[in-house]
Design an enzyme around this catalytic site. Sequence first.
Site, PDB file in Angstrom:
ATOM      1  CG  ASN A  39      -1.029   1.436   1.115  1.00  0.00           C
ATOM      2  OD1 ASN A  39      -2.465   1.480   0.970  1.00  0.00           O
ATOM      3  ND2 ASN A  39      -1.298   2.089   2.341  1.00  0.00           N
TER       4      ASN A  39
ATOM      5  CE1 TYR B 167      -0.723   7.985  -6.812  1.00  0.00           C
ATOM      6  CE2 TYR B 167      -2.845   8.499  -7.572  1.00  0.00           C
ATOM      7  CZ  TYR B 167      -1.919   8.080  -7.170  1.00  0.00           C
ATOM      8  OH  TYR B 167      -2.601   7.101  -5.639  1.00  0.00           O
TER       9      TYR B 167
ATOM     10  CE  LYS C 172      -0.765   4.533  -6.581  1.00  0.00           C
ATOM     11  NZ  LYS C 172      -0.769   3.833  -5.240  1.00  0.00           N
TER      12      LYS C 172
HETATM   13  N1  NAD Z   1      -6.343   8.702  -0.105  1.00  0.00           N
HETATM   14  C1  NAD Z   1      -6.643   8.962  -1.459  1.00  0.00           C
HETATM   15  O1  NAD Z   1      -7.274  10.032  -1.747  1.00  0.00           O
HETATM   16  C2  NAD Z   1      -6.081   7.903  -2.600  1.00  0.00           C
HETATM   17  C3  NAD Z   1      -6.712   6.831  -3.431  1.00  0.00           C
HETATM   18  C4  NAD Z   1      -6.840   6.357  -4.455  1.00  0.00           C
HETATM   19  C5  NAD Z   1      -5.075   5.492  -4.314  1.00  0.00           C
HETATM   20  N2  NAD Z   1      -4.822   5.793  -3.007  1.00  0.00           N
HETATM   21  C6  NAD Z   1      -3.660   5.068  -2.633  1.00  0.00           C
HETATM   22  O2  NAD Z   1      -3.554   5.009  -1.545  1.00  0.00           O
HETATM   23  C7  NAD Z   1      -2.077   4.828  -0.975  1.00  0.00           C
HETATM   24  C8  NAD Z   1      -2.192   4.670   1.133  1.00  0.00           C
HETATM   25  O3  NAD Z   1      -2.641   6.061   0.145  1.00  0.00           O
HETATM   26  P1  NAD Z   1      -3.057   7.512   1.390  1.00  0.00           P
HETATM   27  O4  NAD Z   1      -4.297   7.780   1.162  1.00  0.00           O
HETATM   28  O5  NAD Z   1      -3.270   6.345   3.028  1.00  0.00           O
HETATM   29  O6  NAD Z   1      -1.573   8.471   1.912  1.00  0.00           O
HETATM   30  P2  NAD Z   1      -0.453   8.471   2.917  1.00  0.00           P
HETATM   31  O7  NAD Z   1      -0.325   9.692   2.598  1.00  0.00           O
HETATM   32  O8  NAD Z   1      -1.946   8.711   4.561  1.00  0.00           O
HETATM   33  O9  NAD Z   1      -0.051   7.337   3.509  1.00  0.00           O
HETATM   34  C9  NAD Z   1       0.709   6.731   3.119  1.00  0.00           C
HETATM   35  C10 NAD Z   1       2.016   5.943   3.713  1.00  0.00           C
HETATM   36  O10 NAD Z   1       2.690   5.254   2.887  1.00  0.00           O
HETATM   37  C11 NAD Z   1       4.063   5.239   3.379  1.00  0.00           C
HETATM   38  N3  NAD Z   1       5.364   5.637   2.419  1.00  0.00           N
HETATM   39  C12 NAD Z   1       5.473   6.680   1.748  1.00  0.00           C
HETATM   40  N4  NAD Z   1       6.584   6.339   1.230  1.00  0.00           N
HETATM   41  C13 NAD Z   1       6.824   5.326   1.757  1.00  0.00           C
HETATM   42  C14 NAD Z   1       8.475   4.112   1.478  1.00  0.00           C
HETATM   43  N5  NAD Z   1       9.355   4.564   0.455  1.00  0.00           N
HETATM   44  N6  NAD Z   1       8.232   3.428   1.746  1.00  0.00           N
HETATM   45  C15 NAD Z   1       7.211   2.958   2.966  1.00  0.00           C
HETATM   46  N7  NAD Z   1       6.574   3.821   3.184  1.00  0.00           N
HETATM   47  C16 NAD Z   1       6.388   5.040   2.141  1.00  0.00           C
HETATM   48  C17 NAD Z   1       4.588   6.712   4.527  1.00  0.00           C
HETATM   49  O11 NAD Z   1       4.332   7.297   5.072  1.00  0.00           O
HETATM   50  C18 NAD Z   1       2.550   6.901   4.712  1.00  0.00           C
HETATM   51  O12 NAD Z   1       2.068   6.328   5.787  1.00  0.00           O
HETATM   52  C19 NAD Z   1      -1.040   4.890  -1.659  1.00  0.00           C
HETATM   53  O13 NAD Z   1      -0.587   3.937  -2.470  1.00  0.00           O
HETATM   54  C20 NAD Z   1      -1.643   6.395  -2.199  1.00  0.00           C
HETATM   55  O14 NAD Z   1      -1.587   6.684  -3.818  1.00  0.00           O
HETATM   56  C21 NAD Z   1      -4.986   6.777  -2.481  1.00  0.00           C
END
Ligand code: NAD
Length: 254
Positions: free
Chosen positions: A92, A158, A162
């Site tokens: 994730n 991005y 994905k």
């Molecule tokens: N929030 C949204 O709207 C959304 C929508 C679609 C997809 N996503 C995807 O969901 C996933 C989680 O996103 P979120 O919204 O919870 O974001 P967030 O920023 O709240 O959490 C992401 C987590 O990933 C960790 N992270 C970042 N780079 C890293 C690395 N190199 N190694 C290990 N950990 C790392 C961060 O420290 C953080 O704790 C991501 O892949 C994001 O692309 C999010």
Amino acid sequence: MANHSQFDKKITLVTGAAAGIGAAVARAFAEQGAHLVLSDINPEGKRLAQELNDEGASVEFIQCDVADAKSVGELFQTIKDKHGCLHIAFNNAGIDIESSKLADGTEDVFDNIMNVNVKGVWLCMQQEIKMMLASGGGAIVNTASIAGLGAAPTMSIYSASKHAVVGLTKSAAIEYAKKGIRVNAVCPAVIDTDMYRRALEGDPNKELAISKMHPVGRIGRPEEVAAAVLYLCSDAAGFTTGASLPVDGGSTAI
Ligand SMILES: NC(=O)c1ccc[n+]([C@@H]2O[C@H](COP(=O)([O-])OP(=O)(O)OC[C@H]3O[C@@H](n4cnc5c(N)ncnc54)[C@H](O)[C@@H]3O)[C@@H](O)[C@H]2O)c1
């Protein structure tokens, strides 16, 4: 915490577990009695592990940068040494650090996004699949996005990252379909996490406009993604592999 769940004591890895969707998924698995290995580049993940342990769950935290092969190697060596197997993995960890049209993007941003979102998932999947092959199977879920299913203007890198996650998911699902390893992806639309809050930059008009983009008239909650992830990892999804499940309030149905 539950005792008689199908996830009871299952060794379950969650990357990007310190915040947002990862933290919600960690909590949901903890409530089902899984043994969780939480991982994040941010050491704050330790705090969540402590919190869940205090509530009676079985959780450990291992810091790891998924974009770094050495760090990923150490993460999986620790899991192997401590547990000898891995049943479930939720890949994730991801970043979204872009807000420009394709022609204005920079090489640094391209490399950073691809390294975390694509190479990070690929590196983890390699190790997970090897461990699951050795112990007779398992379930992997990757976090893609609706940006992995269609266009994402001003976020083309991005979006490409994905789409790549969807490609890794489908290819691995076919390669290991007869080996008891199911590989699926969740494709969230906008979910209320730190990532989303950063993108809003405190602008309430932006918030309203983003909510309206979703047919249901609101953005999603991390717990709603967690429910989809637990389903995909469950026995109920035994015939589901290679799927990219939108969790998107109808966004991709338009
Ligand atoms: N929030 C949204 O709207 C959304 C929508 C679609 C997809 N996503 C995807 O969901 C996933 C989680 O996103 P979120 O919204 O919870 O974001 P967030 O920023 O709240 O959490 C992401 C987590 O990933 C960790 N992270 C970042 N780079 C890293 C690395 N190199 N190694 C290990 N950990 C790392 C961060 O420290 C953080 O704790 C991501 O892949 C994001 O692309 C999010």
